[in-house]
Motif scaffolding. Structure first.
Motif, PDB file in Angstrom:
ATOM      1  N   LYS A   1      13.054 -11.156  -2.210  1.00  0.00           N
ATOM      2  CA  LYS A   1      12.232 -10.217  -2.946  1.00  0.00           C
ATOM      3  C   LYS A   1      10.834 -10.186  -2.353  1.00  0.00           C
ATOM      4  N   THR A   2      10.116  -9.144  -2.660  1.00  0.00           N
ATOM      5  CA  THR A   2       8.775  -8.939  -2.132  1.00  0.00           C
ATOM      6  C   THR A   2       7.817  -9.990  -2.697  1.00  0.00           C
ATOM      7  N   SER A   3       7.032 -10.603  -1.824  1.00  0.00           N
ATOM      8  CA  SER A   3       6.050 -11.593  -2.256  1.00  0.00           C
ATOM      9  C   SER A   3       4.911 -10.904  -3.008  1.00  0.00           C
ATOM     10  N   SER A   4       4.167 -11.678  -3.770  1.00  0.00           N
ATOM     11  CA  SER A   4       3.051 -11.094  -4.521  1.00  0.00           C
ATOM     12  C   SER A   4       1.981 -10.553  -3.582  1.00  0.00           C
ATOM     13  N   LYS A   5       1.774 -11.201  -2.446  1.00  0.00           N
ATOM     14  CA  LYS A   5       0.788 -10.724  -1.472  1.00  0.00           C
ATOM     15  C   LYS A   5       1.183  -9.349  -0.929  1.00  0.00           C
ATOM     16  N   VAL A   6       2.464  -9.192  -0.574  1.00  0.00           N
ATOM     17  CA  VAL A   6       2.926  -7.911  -0.046  1.00  0.00           C
ATOM     18  C   VAL A   6       2.986  -6.871  -1.164  1.00  0.00           C
ATOM     19  N   ALA A   7       3.324  -7.284  -2.364  1.00  0.00           N
ATOM     20  CA  ALA A   7       3.337  -6.350  -3.496  1.00  0.00           C
ATOM     21  C   ALA A   7       1.936  -5.796  -3.746  1.00  0.00           C
ATOM     22  N   THR A   8       0.920  -6.640  -3.601  1.00  0.00           N
ATOM     23  CA  THR A   8      -0.465  -6.185  -3.745  1.00  0.00           C
ATOM     24  C   THR A   8      -0.813  -5.190  -2.645  1.00  0.00           C
ATOM     25  N   LEU A   9      -0.429  -5.502  -1.398  1.00  0.00           N
ATOM     26  CA  LEU A   9      -0.645  -4.579  -0.285  1.00  0.00           C
ATOM     27  C   LEU A   9       0.060  -3.255  -0.550  1.00  0.00           C
ATOM     28  N   ALA A  10       1.292  -3.315  -1.035  1.00  0.00           N
ATOM     29  CA  ALA A  10       2.056  -2.102  -1.325  1.00  0.00           C
ATOM     30  C   ALA A  10       1.367  -1.264  -2.403  1.00  0.00           C
ATOM     31  N   SER A  11       0.881  -1.918  -3.436  1.00  0.00           N
ATOM     32  CA  SER A  11       0.185  -1.219  -4.510  1.00  0.00           C
ATOM     33  C   SER A  11      -1.077  -0.537  -3.988  1.00  0.00           C
ATOM     34  N   GLU A  12      -1.840  -1.247  -3.177  1.00  0.00           N
ATOM     35  CA  GLU A  12      -3.055  -0.674  -2.596  1.00  0.00           C
ATOM     36  C   GLU A  12      -2.725   0.510  -1.697  1.00  0.00           C
ATOM     37  N   THR A  13      -1.642   0.404  -0.935  1.00  0.00           N
ATOM     38  CA  THR A  13      -1.217   1.476  -0.043  1.00  0.00           C
ATOM     39  C   THR A  13      -0.846   2.723  -0.838  1.00  0.00           C
ATOM     40  N   LEU A  14      -0.110   2.533  -1.928  1.00  0.00           N
ATOM     41  CA  LEU A  14       0.310   3.671  -2.743  1.00  0.00           C
ATOM     42  C   LEU A  14      -0.875   4.365  -3.417  1.00  0.00           C
ATOM     43  N   ARG A  15      -1.908   3.615  -3.743  1.00  0.00           N
ATOM     44  CA  ARG A  15      -3.080   4.195  -4.413  1.00  0.00           C
ATOM     45  C   ARG A  15      -4.093   4.800  -3.443  1.00  0.00           C
ATOM     46  N   ASN A  16      -3.969   4.473  -2.169  1.00  0.00           N
ATOM     47  CA  ASN A  16      -4.932   4.948  -1.178  1.00  0.00           C
ATOM     48  C   ASN A  16      -4.563   6.359  -0.714  1.00  0.00           C
ATOM     49  N   PRO A  17      -5.412   7.351  -0.984  1.00  0.00           N
ATOM     50  CA  PRO A  17      -5.082   8.723  -0.578  1.00  0.00           C
ATOM     51  C   PRO A  17      -5.052   8.903   0.940  1.00  0.00           C
ATOM     52  N   ARG A  18      -5.598   7.953   1.681  1.00  0.00           N
ATOM     53  CA  ARG A  18      -5.604   8.066   3.143  1.00  0.00           C
ATOM     54  C   ARG A  18      -4.417   7.377   3.810  1.00  0.00           C
ATOM     55  N   SER A  19      -3.570   6.720   3.031  1.00  0.00           N
ATOM     56  CA  SER A  19      -2.376   6.074   3.595  1.00  0.00           C
ATOM     57  C   SER A  19      -1.397   7.138   4.082  1.00  0.00           C
ATOM     58  N   SER A  20      -0.737   6.831   5.183  1.00  0.00           N
ATOM     59  CA  SER A  20       0.241   7.771   5.741  1.00  0.00           C
ATOM     60  C   SER A  20       1.475   7.880   4.842  1.00  0.00           C
ATOM     61  N   ALA A  21       2.226   8.942   5.036  1.00  0.00           N
ATOM     62  CA  ALA A  21       3.458   9.144   4.261  1.00  0.00           C
ATOM     63  C   ALA A  21       4.459   8.018   4.531  1.00  0.00           C
ATOM     64  N   ILE A  22       4.550   7.589   5.778  1.00  0.00           N
ATOM     65  CA  ILE A  22       5.487   6.506   6.110  1.00  0.00           C
ATOM     66  C   ILE A  22       5.045   5.209   5.453  1.00  0.00           C
ATOM     67  N   ALA A  23       3.743   4.921   5.482  1.00  0.00           N
ATOM     68  CA  ALA A  23       3.240   3.705   4.827  1.00  0.00           C
ATOM     69  C   ALA A  23       3.555   3.739   3.338  1.00  0.00           C
ATOM     70  N   LYS A  24       3.403   4.909   2.721  1.00  0.00           N
ATOM     71  CA  LYS A  24       3.692   5.023   1.286  1.00  0.00           C
ATOM     72  C   LYS A  24       5.183   4.861   1.003  1.00  0.00           C
ATOM     73  N   ARG A  25       6.037   5.384   1.869  1.00  0.00           N
ATOM     74  CA  ARG A  25       7.487   5.200   1.670  1.00  0.00           C
ATOM     75  C   ARG A  25       7.864   3.723   1.772  1.00  0.00           C
ATOM     76  N   LEU A  26       7.299   3.043   2.766  1.00  0.00           N
ATOM     77  CA  LEU A  26       7.576   1.614   2.929  1.00  0.00           C
ATOM     78  C   LEU A  26       7.032   0.827   1.745  1.00  0.00           C
ATOM     79  N   ALA A  27       5.841   1.194   1.289  1.00  0.00           N
ATOM     80  CA  ALA A  27       5.235   0.511   0.145  1.00  0.00           C
ATOM     81  C   ALA A  27       6.086   0.689  -1.105  1.00  0.00           C
ATOM     82  N   ALA A  28       6.561   1.898  -1.324  1.00  0.00           N
ATOM     83  CA  ALA A  28       7.402   2.165  -2.498  1.00  0.00           C
ATOM     84  C   ALA A  28       8.699   1.367  -2.420  1.00  0.00           C
ATOM     85  N   SER A  29       9.270   1.281  -1.231  1.00  0.00           N
ATOM     86  CA  SER A  29      10.497   0.505  -1.057  1.00  0.00           C
ATOM     87  C   SER A  29      10.239  -0.977  -1.329  1.00  0.00           C
TER      88      SER A  29
END
Length: 87
Positions: A7-35
Motif C-alpha cells: 500500500k501507499t506510504s504516508s509520505k507518498v500519500a502526502t505527495l499524491a495529495s499535494e500533486t492533486l491539489r496543485n493546479p500546475r501538476s501535469s495530467a500524468i502526475a495527477k493520474r499517477l497521484a490518484a492511482s
C-alpha cells in the motif's frame, strides 16, 4: 490472479495529495497521484494501463522526481502475475 498487498506510504500519500491539489501538476502526475491515493489502504492494485503509464514516466527524462516517485509507487503495487509471478 496474483495479488499485491503493498500500500501507499504516508509520505507518498502526502505527495499524491499535494500533486492533486496543485493546479500546475501535469495530467500524468495527477493520474499517477490518484492511482497511488486509491491504493493507500492496500485493497486495490495497479491496472495494466496505469502500469504502462508509470513505466513510460520512469523511462523518460522529461518528468520530475516527484512524478517518478508516484510512478514507482504505482508500479510497485502492480498485479504480481503481470509483474512476473511476484518476483
Amino acid at each position: 490472479m496474483g495479488t499485491n498487498s503493498k500500500k501507499t506510504s504516508s509520505k507518498v500519500a502526502t505527495l499524491a495529495s499535494e500533486t492533486l491539489r496543485n493546479p500546475r501538476s501535469s495530467a500524468i502526475a495527477k493520474r499517477l497521484a490518484a492511482s497511488a491515493m486509491s491504493q493507500s489502504d492496500g485493497a486495490k492494485q495497479t491496472g495494466a494501463d496505469m502500469e504502462a503509464i508509470a513505466s513510460h514516466v520512469l523511462n523518460s527524462d522529461k518528468y520530475s522526481e516527484q512524478t517518478k516517485t508516484l510512478a514507482a509507487t504505482v508500479l510497485s503495487q502492480s498485479n504480481t502475475e503481470r509483474k512476473g509471478g511476484g518476483r
